[in-house]
Design an enzyme around this catalytic site. Sequence first.
Site, PDB file in Angstrom:
ATOM      1  N   TRP A  74     -39.200  29.724  17.625  1.00  0.00           N
ATOM      2  CA  TRP A  74     -37.914  29.096  17.288  1.00  0.00           C
ATOM      3  C   TRP A  74     -38.290  27.841  16.528  1.00  0.00           C
ATOM      4  O   TRP A  74     -38.866  26.907  17.080  1.00  0.00           O
ATOM      5  CB  TRP A  74     -37.152  28.748  18.556  1.00  0.00           C
ATOM      6  CG  TRP A  74     -35.752  28.262  18.317  1.00  0.00           C
ATOM      7  CD1 TRP A  74     -34.657  29.031  18.040  1.00  0.00           C
ATOM      8  CD2 TRP A  74     -35.291  26.914  18.364  1.00  0.00           C
ATOM      9  NE1 TRP A  74     -33.549  28.234  17.910  1.00  0.00           N
ATOM     10  CE2 TRP A  74     -33.901  26.932  18.105  1.00  0.00           C
ATOM     11  CE3 TRP A  74     -35.901  25.691  18.603  1.00  0.00           C
ATOM     12  CZ2 TRP A  74     -33.120  25.791  18.073  1.00  0.00           C
ATOM     13  CZ3 TRP A  74     -35.133  24.547  18.565  1.00  0.00           C
ATOM     14  CH2 TRP A  74     -33.748  24.592  18.307  1.00  0.00           C
ATOM     15  N   LYS A 489     -18.394  29.457  25.954  1.00  0.00           N
ATOM     16  CA  LYS A 489     -18.893  30.835  26.063  1.00  0.00           C
ATOM     17  C   LYS A 489     -18.423  31.663  24.882  1.00  0.00           C
ATOM     18  O   LYS A 489     -19.188  32.375  24.266  1.00  0.00           O
ATOM     19  CB  LYS A 489     -18.353  31.427  27.381  1.00  0.00           C
ATOM     20  CG  LYS A 489     -19.217  32.369  28.103  1.00  0.00           C
ATOM     21  CD  LYS A 489     -20.301  31.777  28.941  1.00  0.00           C
ATOM     22  CE  LYS A 489     -21.170  30.806  28.265  1.00  0.00           C
ATOM     23  NZ  LYS A 489     -22.077  30.047  29.064  1.00  0.00           N
TER      24      LYS A 489
HETATM   25  C1  F6R Z   1     -24.612  28.009  27.185  1.00  0.00           C
HETATM   26  C2  F6R Z   1     -25.965  27.628  27.515  1.00  0.00           C
HETATM   27  C3  F6R Z   1     -26.426  26.246  27.181  1.00  0.00           C
HETATM   28  C4  F6R Z   1     -27.242  25.688  28.353  1.00  0.00           C
HETATM   29  C5  F6R Z   1     -27.835  24.325  27.998  1.00  0.00           C
HETATM   30  C6  F6R Z   1     -28.610  23.732  29.165  1.00  0.00           C
HETATM   31  O1  F6R Z   1     -24.345  29.308  27.587  1.00  0.00           O
HETATM   32  O2  F6R Z   1     -26.689  28.400  28.053  1.00  0.00           O
HETATM   33  O3  F6R Z   1     -25.361  25.415  26.884  1.00  0.00           O
HETATM   34  O4  F6R Z   1     -26.409  25.588  29.467  1.00  0.00           O
HETATM   35  O5  F6R Z   1     -28.698  24.456  26.900  1.00  0.00           O
HETATM   36  O6  F6R Z   1     -29.638  24.571  29.567  1.00  0.00           O
HETATM   37  P1  F6R Z   1     -30.323  24.410  30.982  1.00  0.00           P
HETATM   38  O7  F6R Z   1     -29.315  24.745  32.011  1.00  0.00           O
HETATM   39  O8  F6R Z   1     -31.470  25.363  30.959  1.00  0.00           O
HETATM   40  O9  F6R Z   1     -30.755  22.977  31.080  1.00  0.00           O
END
Ligand code: F6R
Length: 613
Positions: A74, A489
């Site tokens: 990425w 979402k």
């Molecule tokens: C939306 C999504 C992102 C994550 C965000 C935080 O569906 O997945 O908005 O919620 O990047 O990620 P974490 O929870 O891994 O810190």
Amino acid sequence: MCGIIGYIGSKNSVPFLIEGLKKLEYRGYDSAGLAVAENGKVHRIRAVGKVAELEKAALLESPKGTCGIGHTRWATHGKPSEENSHPHTDCSGDIVVVHNGIIENFLPLKEKLQSRGHKFQSETDTETIAHLIEENLKYVSGKTPEERLLAAVFLTNAALRGAFAYGVMWTKAPNQIIGVKNQSPLVVGLGKNENFLASDVPAFLKYTNKVLFLEDGQTVVLRPDGVTLYGADGKTIKPKATKISWDEKTAEKGGYDHFMLKEIYDQPQALEDTLRTAREDFSRILGLKTEDLRKIRNVYMVACGTAYHAALIGKYYLENFAGVTASVDLASEFKYRTIPPAKDTLCIAVSQSGETADTLGAVKKAKELGFKRLAICNVLGSGLTRACNSVFYTHCGPEISVASTKAFSSQIISLYALAIFLGHASGNISQNQFNKLYKELMSVPKAVAETLKIEYDVRHLTRKIYKANRFIFLGRNVDYPIALEAALKLKEISYVSAEGFAAGEIKHGPISVIDKDTPVIVIMPQNQLFDKMLSACQECRARGAYVIAITTPDGKEAAASVSDKQIVVPQASEYLQPVLDIVALQFFAYWIAKRLGRDIDQPRNLAKSVTVE
Ligand code: F6R
């Protein structure tokens, strides 16, 4: 934000590398590559696009070698292109590196190396590592190439700054792969006469569930017959393996078209698994004494994206049940604002991956402010869990789909469990109240299982509206963050504009965008605010909007008088209702995106864990 895989053993590494990369695609998927040591030479293949493209190229070239490394990218430095794809090599082409994270000082290092004659082929920071190792090999001693490579890696590590993990192999030392971890995830899978290096466990879970979670500053040497672990000081450390209970099937799609749909359906089990921890003694989990918990007066929550929406709901819980002042910050903002010093303050960081750079940065700041830090996190051994004093694991299993679903609901109930526990410990709620709330909490997985039955209704109603260009979601109180999450979402997987609002706010501006082409989804379970939501429906309908009510059985009739369609979810207690409401909206987003033919599990421009600021 990339995925690393390495294999060393007695079999051809290529199928293991491709399979591992497919499991890691959620970490990035703009290009992929692999390199194996083949008859004393490096055989490297790289392809722009998903791992499937790499697989096609590998089928044509059929590289073979028992030692290999691979990467799914990425882009952070340099556009997605074959030249910028990993693995990268030194000038000789014999030293090969895959890397995740950012080398912050790569520019001065690159300039220095170029002045010494090193020729770079890419725009990446990663390539600097390969050339630096090549350069350092000139200055190290050792009886074998293996020893020399390790010594050169240690010298290289001392020069690198940033958050990174990398894997390196050298054709002159074909019996080892070296892995280095510094603030980016890296794990080792311990197999029988074969070992794996990876950014995450699903990459090798089919072959072994014995996992070594590396700590920051550690370097690991993998050989076919074992591994040696070193601390930042170069001294060996006895490796301590963890047995992972997730089996390979858990990490697979399980017959659903998409991981997202599977993960929506996973929720009853996932929440059951989350609650298993909540049944235990919370003070032991939190590693805090009950008298310390009683003292907590302020809570700062930090999180990003979906986890931020869970934290917004957590604020209602903490204030209502625990009686503490709670605030929620986007982690990326918390780092840069002035926070007054305060005693008895707890910082709660919510994150599925535990590797989100912004959240890690916010926690670092909380530490500097002297706050105690609690992680609500899903990934064992992740950076966040090590940056906090204590961890409440959501234990909802691997979440592969980029769009978070089960992690969100498990974060909500974790915060609920925490709030009632704190409220009980501090005397803010009585034993009787606690028992009642606890019982309601334990009934959530069953209620979510019941809610899953609405998929057909949701799927059906999306047929009429899936081509709309704009969607509005309205909620109030604990359902306001649900409106925000529903909009997030939908936009992330369907690429359609969607906004969530507190229903009381629309008259202060947003109502001007509502017209006959704007479906408005109103989250209106039967509760104290139900009548206000009826008014919101009427206001939208008066502007010609197509109104969909997400309501509960007792609200259906009234909702039907002010909306075009109703989706009925089971009734839960007021504070747990969001966990059921979001299920309907997860299906909603899924079916709109599916009808639009989007790449649901890997939407454009996104990656599962955002390990860059
Ligand atoms: C939306 C999504 C992102 C994550 C965000 C935080 O569906 O997945 O908005 O919620 O990047 O990620 P974490 O929870 O891994 O810190």
